[in-house]
Design an enzyme around this catalytic site. Structure first.
Site, PDB file in Angstrom:
ATOM      1  N   SER A 122      66.077  26.715  19.252  1.00  0.00           N
ATOM      2  CA  SER A 122      66.170  27.848  18.336  1.00  0.00           C
ATOM      3  C   SER A 122      64.970  28.025  17.412  1.00  0.00           C
ATOM      4  O   SER A 122      64.830  29.070  16.784  1.00  0.00           O
ATOM      5  CB  SER A 122      67.439  27.726  17.479  1.00  0.00           C
ATOM      6  OG  SER A 122      68.582  27.896  18.279  1.00  0.00           O
ATOM      7  N   LYS A 138      65.310  29.907   7.028  1.00  0.00           N
ATOM      8  CA  LYS A 138      66.401  30.394   7.889  1.00  0.00           C
ATOM      9  C   LYS A 138      67.730  30.279   7.165  1.00  0.00           C
ATOM     10  O   LYS A 138      67.995  29.283   6.480  1.00  0.00           O
ATOM     11  CB  LYS A 138      66.439  29.582   9.195  1.00  0.00           C
ATOM     12  CG  LYS A 138      67.493  30.051  10.199  1.00  0.00           C
ATOM     13  CD  LYS A 138      67.496  29.160  11.434  1.00  0.00           C
ATOM     14  CE  LYS A 138      68.500  29.638  12.473  1.00  0.00           C
ATOM     15  NZ  LYS A 138      68.537  28.759  13.668  1.00  0.00           N
ATOM     16  N   SER A 181      67.689  31.122  17.786  1.00  0.00           N
ATOM     17  CA  SER A 181      68.335  31.865  16.717  1.00  0.00           C
ATOM     18  C   SER A 181      67.505  31.989  15.446  1.00  0.00           C
ATOM     19  O   SER A 181      67.900  32.677  14.509  1.00  0.00           O
ATOM     20  CB  SER A 181      69.685  31.210  16.383  1.00  0.00           C
ATOM     21  OG  SER A 181      69.513  29.868  15.938  1.00  0.00           O
TER      22      SER A 181
END
Length: 614
Positions: free
Chosen positions: A315, A215, A291
């Site tokens: 997330s 990420k 996210s």
């Protein structure tokens, strides 16, 4: 209390709250009174909130309507504040675990983890399960599948890397929005190094040559860390790998690139106007969740068996559930935050997205932080997943009103999973009350927002707002409105919730909930360039995720089936502090029970990196 405010809630002492199933505590489903906005409406709302006086008035009304004032800001709370969700070690014996020796290297821990796993499928059976055919036969390639293929000479890390890069290009053509950056030359360099190690008979670990997406909230050379923005990568230089990334490199893993994310982690959809919105591989017309949406979608699409994410408010776990993969957030302090963007100091940490629970265990063993042994970082136990069935005394706490505050399909599938666990393992579900769920959500929102703006202040105070996405500008306006009183009262509510959960864990091994209140919702065209604010869907997505972050508890989500539209559904297990081994046992049982009872469906966008011919 002023023109726009009503009297705050008066809380009774936490010790006087009834946590039993017959408690008279009132469950408040999230109160959301704002319609979805996107396109020009998002721009208009951002302009309003950034206008002096007018913006203050609108934010005051919104906070009143959504009960921030009543339940947090103006509340009378008897408990003192608790500023961090750290947990000291308590010697609560875990069943069927392998204690590890202190000081093991990441490759040595991976070897220990592999020794805890059940036998693999025989080669012909594994190949048949992944070949095109009935949906019920679909099975994802795992870390051990790649390691076996490399060790046998069936394929090489370099061959798989080339297939991966071709798949990334195809995903880009499909506008899947999985990666922010992927350096083909760097991927091939790593893969060729791994190929040479296998040819020499000296792989570093079972993860050698295995692709891992990272990420874009974690530092990973040679890439900048953008946090999903178009400005942060230049403003903050990335000088070294994050600790988790460095440990995976030490195991020989191939860092596959920086996965897409919701800008600054400030959203639950995965929609990103700068780098493209991440689409759900099960239905590219729907969101991936956020996210860590790029990481979840990359695992779902078969591009890698493991990805790193970051979890500050679900997330990792939310997108994992929406994309039908495993999402795992250990206890706060179990993994190092070094090299993670400090967007929310006391609630955020790295997390793992994986094809299976077994892969989550392998990755966890690789990246666990054992640099500071002591009461705040206890010994590491690994679950003997070969012995999960011999754990007869497990008790799962369920708060029925909260559990049932989800769609009909989610309630049905998660309830069915609990019945299967009882039938196959004899595990009991005990009814409890988890008080003040909505109060905790709002307190977490105040905490996360306050910490985000404080962390980014040195950048945000001196930059052009046009560099920031419209939806995130609205979020930042709300974050800036929180006062010191808001933050302190939020920490007092954290103290109450810590007490409630400690009491519940005296009677149960884990708390069980759905992972989300809804499955992946439609990705609408008007949101692609501006982002969107879908408060109703967002509240439904975060409904069950907050305790893991606000209280620093370990939590994991496992797929349990599909809704009537064919979209994945996840079940969540929340554990005692430091009980990762038990939690992985429970998750493995859920995985095996649900996979044996129902079909595994292949995503519409999926790549087979081991079977495809060159």
């Amino acid at each position: 209390m002023g023109l726009f405010r009503s009297p705050g809630k008066v809380y009774k002492p936490a010790a006087e709250v009834d946590l039993g199933p017959g408690s008279d505590e009132h469950y408040i489903s999230p109160i959301v009174r704002a319609p979805r906005v996107a396109g020009l409406l998002v721009k208009f709302q951002a302009w309003v909130l950034e206008t002096p006086v007018l913006g203050w008035i609108v934010l005051t009304v919104l906070k009143r309507d959504n009960l921030v004032y009543k339940l947090v800001s103006d509340a009378e709370i008897p408990e003192p504040p608790l500023f961090t969700a750290t947990h000291t070690w308590r010697d609560i014996p875990e069943q069927n675990v392998r204690p590890t020796k202190p000081g093991l290297s990441p490759p040595e821990r991976v070897q220990e983890a592999v020794g805890c796993l059940p036998a693999r499928l025989p080669e012909p059976e594994a190949a048949a399960a992944l070949a095109d055919g009935p949906a019920s036969g679909f099975r994802r390639w795992t870390v051990r599948d790649f390691h076996r293929a490399y060790s046998s000479g069936q394929t090489t890390p370099a061959m798989v890397a080339r297939r991966f890069l071709a798949a990334v290009k195809e995903c880009s053509d499909l506008e899947m929005g999985l990666f922010i950056s992927c350096d083909a030359a760097d991927v091939m360099r790593q893969a060729e190094d791994s190929t040479r190690r296998y040819q020499q008979g000296a792989p570093l670990s079972a993860m050698d040559g295995v692709l891992v997406a990272v990420k874009d909230e974690l530092d990973c050379l040679p890439y900048p860390t953008t946090g999903g923005t178009r400005w942060l990568g230049a403003a903050r230089r990335c000088a070294a790998d994050a600790a988790c990334v460095a440990q995976l490199r030490a195991c020989g893993a191939v860092m596959a690139g920086k996965a897409n994310m919701h800008e600054l982690g400030a959203g639950t959809s995965g929609i990103n106007a700068h780098h493209g919105s991440t689409r759900n591989p099960y239905d590219p017309g729907r969101v991936s969740g956020g996210s860590s949406g790029g990481s979840a979608a990359a695992v779902c699409a078969g591009l890698c068996p493991v990805a790193l994410g970051a979890d500050g408010g679900g997330s990792v776990r939310m997108p994992a559930a929406l994309c039908g993969v495993v999402g795992f957030k250990p206890t706060a302090g179990r993994l190092s935050n070094s090299g993670l963007l400090p967007l929310n100091w006391t609630v955020g940490m790295p997390g793992i997205l994986a094809a299976t629970v077994e892969d989550a265990l392998i990755a966890y063993a690789a990246i666990v932080d054992q640099s500071k042994p002591g009461p705040l970082q206890p010994e590491l136990n690994l679950p003997l997943l070969t012995c999960t069935r011999s754990m007869p005394s497990i008790r799962l706490a369920k708060y029925a009103k909260w559990f049932d505050d989800s769609s009909e399909d989610i309630r049905s599938l998660c309830g069915k999973a609990l019945r299967m666990l009882h039938a196959q393992y004899g595990w009991e579900t005990v009814e409890v009350t988890v008080p003040e769920i909505e109060e905790m959500r709002l307190a977490h929102y105040v905490t996360m927002g306050s910490e985000c703006t404080a962390s980014l202040a040195k950048y945000l105070d001196n930059m052009d707002r046009s560099e920031i996405g419209w939806d995130v500008r609205i979020g930042l306006s709300a974050y800036r409105s929180f006062s010191s009183r808001d933050y302190l009262n939020a920490q007092r509510l954290r103290s109450r919730q810590m007490y409630f959960h400690e009491k519940i864990f005296e009677a149960a091994d884990a708390i069980v909930t759905p992972m989300t209140g809804v499955t992946a919702y439609a990705l609408q065209d008007d949101a692609l360039r501006t982002g969107e604010l879908d408060y109703i869907s967002g509240a439904a997505l975060v409904r069950y995720s907050i305790a893991g972050n606000f209280l620093g508890l370990p939590a994991i989500t496992v797929p349990v089936g599909y809704d009537r539209g064919g979209l994945p559904v996840g079940l969540q297990l929340i554990g005692r502090p430091w009980s990762e081994a038990t939690l992985l046992h429970l998750a493995h049982a859920v995985q095996e029970a649900c996979c044996a009872a129902g079909e595994r469906r292949k995503p519409k966008v999926h790549f087979d990196l081991l079977l495809r011919e060159d």
